[in-house]
Design a protein around this motif. Sequence first.
Motif, PDB file in Angstrom:
ATOM      1  N   ASP A  45      18.056 -16.351 -66.106  1.00 52.31           N
ATOM      2  CA  ASP A  45      17.214 -17.290 -65.259  1.00 52.31           C
ATOM      3  C   ASP A  45      17.882 -17.572 -63.969  1.00 52.31           C
ATOM      4  N   ASP A  46      19.364 -17.444 -63.738  1.00 53.68           N
ATOM      5  CA  ASP A  46      20.239 -17.718 -62.734  1.00 53.68           C
ATOM      6  C   ASP A  46      19.716 -16.658 -61.484  1.00 53.68           C
ATOM      7  N   VAL A  47      19.693 -15.416 -62.249  1.00 54.40           N
ATOM      8  CA  VAL A  47      19.382 -14.205 -61.352  1.00 54.40           C
ATOM      9  C   VAL A  47      18.022 -14.383 -60.749  1.00 54.40           C
ATOM     10  N   ASP A  48      16.939 -15.031 -61.638  1.00 53.01           N
ATOM     11  CA  ASP A  48      15.672 -15.057 -60.983  1.00 53.01           C
ATOM     12  C   ASP A  48      15.658 -16.185 -59.971  1.00 53.01           C
ATOM     13  N   VAL A  49      16.533 -17.328 -60.120  1.00 57.59           N
ATOM     14  CA  VAL A  49      16.734 -18.278 -58.988  1.00 57.59           C
ATOM     15  C   VAL A  49      17.290 -17.684 -57.649  1.00 57.59           C
ATOM     16  N   LEU A  50      18.444 -17.082 -57.913  1.00 56.88           N
ATOM     17  CA  LEU A  50      18.809 -16.327 -56.775  1.00 56.88           C
ATOM     18  C   LEU A  50      17.723 -15.427 -56.029  1.00 56.88           C
ATOM     19  N   ILE A  51      17.100 -14.598 -56.853  1.00 56.80           N
ATOM     20  CA  ILE A  51      16.183 -13.751 -55.977  1.00 56.80           C
ATOM     21  C   ILE A  51      15.089 -14.744 -55.421  1.00 56.80           C
ATOM     22  N   TRP A  52      14.479 -15.703 -56.030  1.00 52.71           N
ATOM     23  CA  TRP A  52      13.667 -16.756 -55.357  1.00 52.71           C
ATOM     24  C   TRP A  52      14.260 -17.335 -53.974  1.00 52.71           C
ATOM     25  N   GLU A  53      15.693 -17.840 -54.325  1.00 56.68           N
ATOM     26  CA  GLU A  53      16.155 -18.425 -53.268  1.00 56.68           C
ATOM     27  C   GLU A  53      16.245 -17.569 -51.888  1.00 56.68           C
ATOM     28  N   ARG A  54      16.739 -16.270 -52.100  1.00 54.90           N
ATOM     29  CA  ARG A  54      16.591 -15.247 -51.113  1.00 54.90           C
ATOM     30  C   ARG A  54      15.236 -14.920 -50.371  1.00 54.90           C
ATOM     31  N   GLY A  55      14.349 -14.972 -51.369  1.00 54.72           N
ATOM     32  CA  GLY A  55      12.979 -14.862 -50.821  1.00 54.72           C
ATOM     33  C   GLY A  55      12.203 -16.067 -49.971  1.00 54.72           C
ATOM     34  N   ILE A  56      12.875 -17.091 -50.209  1.00 51.03           N
ATOM     35  CA  ILE A  56      12.498 -18.613 -49.639  1.00 51.03           C
ATOM     36  C   ILE A  56      13.274 -18.393 -48.299  1.00 51.03           C
ATOM     37  N   ILE A  57      14.396 -18.025 -48.222  1.00 50.41           N
ATOM     38  CA  ILE A  57      15.321 -17.699 -47.170  1.00 50.41           C
ATOM     39  C   ILE A  57      14.714 -16.780 -45.971  1.00 50.41           C
ATOM     40  N   ALA A  58      14.435 -15.766 -46.622  1.00 47.92           N
ATOM     41  CA  ALA A  58      13.741 -14.671 -45.810  1.00 47.92           C
ATOM     42  C   ALA A  58      12.376 -14.980 -45.347  1.00 47.92           C
ATOM     43  N   ARG A  59      11.558 -15.887 -45.934  1.00 41.78           N
ATOM     44  CA  ARG A  59      10.319 -16.506 -45.513  1.00 41.78           C
ATOM     45  C   ARG A  59      10.790 -17.402 -44.382  1.00 41.78           C
ATOM     46  N   ALA A  60      11.553 -18.305 -44.689  1.00 39.75           N
ATOM     47  CA  ALA A  60      11.857 -19.670 -43.629  1.00 39.75           C
ATOM     48  C   ALA A  60      12.346 -19.030 -42.609  1.00 39.75           C
ATOM     49  N   CYS A  61      13.188 -18.104 -42.497  1.00 42.27           N
ATOM     50  CA  CYS A  61      13.899 -17.650 -41.313  1.00 42.27           C
ATOM     51  C   CYS A  61      13.413 -16.419 -40.402  1.00 42.27           C
ATOM     52  N   ASP A  62      12.263 -16.732 -39.737  1.00 42.55           N
ATOM     53  CA  ASP A  62      11.637 -15.357 -38.980  1.00 42.55           C
ATOM     54  C   ASP A  62      12.399 -14.987 -38.010  1.00 42.55           C
ATOM     55  N   GLU A  63      13.221 -15.860 -37.564  1.00 50.69           N
ATOM     56  CA  GLU A  63      14.205 -15.522 -36.323  1.00 50.69           C
ATOM     57  C   GLU A  63      15.640 -14.834 -36.835  1.00 50.69           C
ATOM     58  N   GLN A  64      15.666 -15.013 -38.045  1.00 55.43           N
ATOM     59  CA  GLN A  64      17.149 -14.543 -38.368  1.00 55.43           C
ATOM     60  C   GLN A  64      17.180 -12.949 -38.436  1.00 55.43           C
ATOM     61  N   HIS A  65      18.325 -12.576 -37.641  1.00 57.02           N
ATOM     62  CA  HIS A  65      18.494 -11.107 -37.878  1.00 57.02           C
ATOM     63  C   HIS A  65      18.807 -10.483 -39.161  1.00 57.02           C
ATOM     64  N   ARG A  66      18.506  -9.238 -39.514  1.00 59.19           N
ATOM     65  CA  ARG A  66      18.609  -8.777 -40.810  1.00 59.19           C
ATOM     66  C   ARG A  66      20.280  -8.724 -41.072  1.00 59.19           C
ATOM     67  N   ASP A  67      21.177  -8.224 -40.142  1.00 60.65           N
ATOM     68  CA  ASP A  67      22.522  -8.362 -40.218  1.00 60.65           C
ATOM     69  C   ASP A  67      22.854  -9.506 -40.896  1.00 60.65           C
ATOM     70  N   SER A  68      22.397 -10.792 -40.320  1.00 60.12           N
ATOM     71  CA  SER A  68      22.757 -11.975 -40.656  1.00 60.12           C
ATOM     72  C   SER A  68      22.369 -12.338 -42.241  1.00 60.12           C
ATOM     73  N   TYR A  69      21.294 -11.914 -42.413  1.00 59.52           N
ATOM     74  CA  TYR A  69      20.911 -11.983 -43.735  1.00 59.52           C
ATOM     75  C   TYR A  69      21.460 -11.339 -44.735  1.00 59.52           C
ATOM     76  N   VAL A  70      21.955  -9.997 -44.606  1.00 56.56           N
ATOM     77  CA  VAL A  70      22.889  -9.387 -45.306  1.00 56.56           C
ATOM     78  C   VAL A  70      24.108  -9.729 -45.360  1.00 56.56           C
TER      79      VAL A  70
END
Length: 190
Positions: free
Chosen positions: A152-177
């Motif tokens: 369940d924690d892993v599912d939450v980690l995946i969801w959190e990253r998905g929310i971050i990816a969606r919310a941060c249109d201006e974030q560079h891929r390198d920063s995300y990684v």
Amino acid sequence: MTSDPPRLRADARRNVEGIRLAALDVFRAGGLNSPLDEVARAAGVSKGTIYHRFGGRQGLIDAVVEELFAERIAGIITAVGAIEDPAERFEGYLRQIWLVAFDEPAANDVLLRAQPGSGALTALCERASEVAGGFLAEAQATGAIRADLTPDDVDVLIWERGIIARACDEQHRDSYVRSFEHTLRGLRNP
């Protein structure tokens, strides 16, 4: 006695295939919540034709989700499944899933379960979750990954990253990684 569904005329078959292909393109570019008007325009049909042939957004998503994301997930599972070290395999799986969430809006919508009414999407997410749980258990058995981490924690980690990816249109891929690498280090046993 069950009857087979009626065969579609050639023009109707072309419309259905055109809508399906247009939906793949539109959803890949903008996610699963892209306006159906865009799909209709790309397919050269009316929005009503989409509703007539697919019953609406949910039916259209169900018609394309396998092609849209199942092949991608299968590729990730195959690629990381070849990694011998269980901890590296688990981390590799998370890295690949998180990168897909960043790179592909529709895949991110699948991971975020943005269309909970879709049976095909739900089944795909459950399968991915089971695989992640298996990779986690194997990694934990080596002692490399924290024992208190649950599927369940892993599912939450995946969801959190998905929310971050969606919310941060201006974030560079390198920063995300860079950010998710910090998260991965936190999953390791000290």
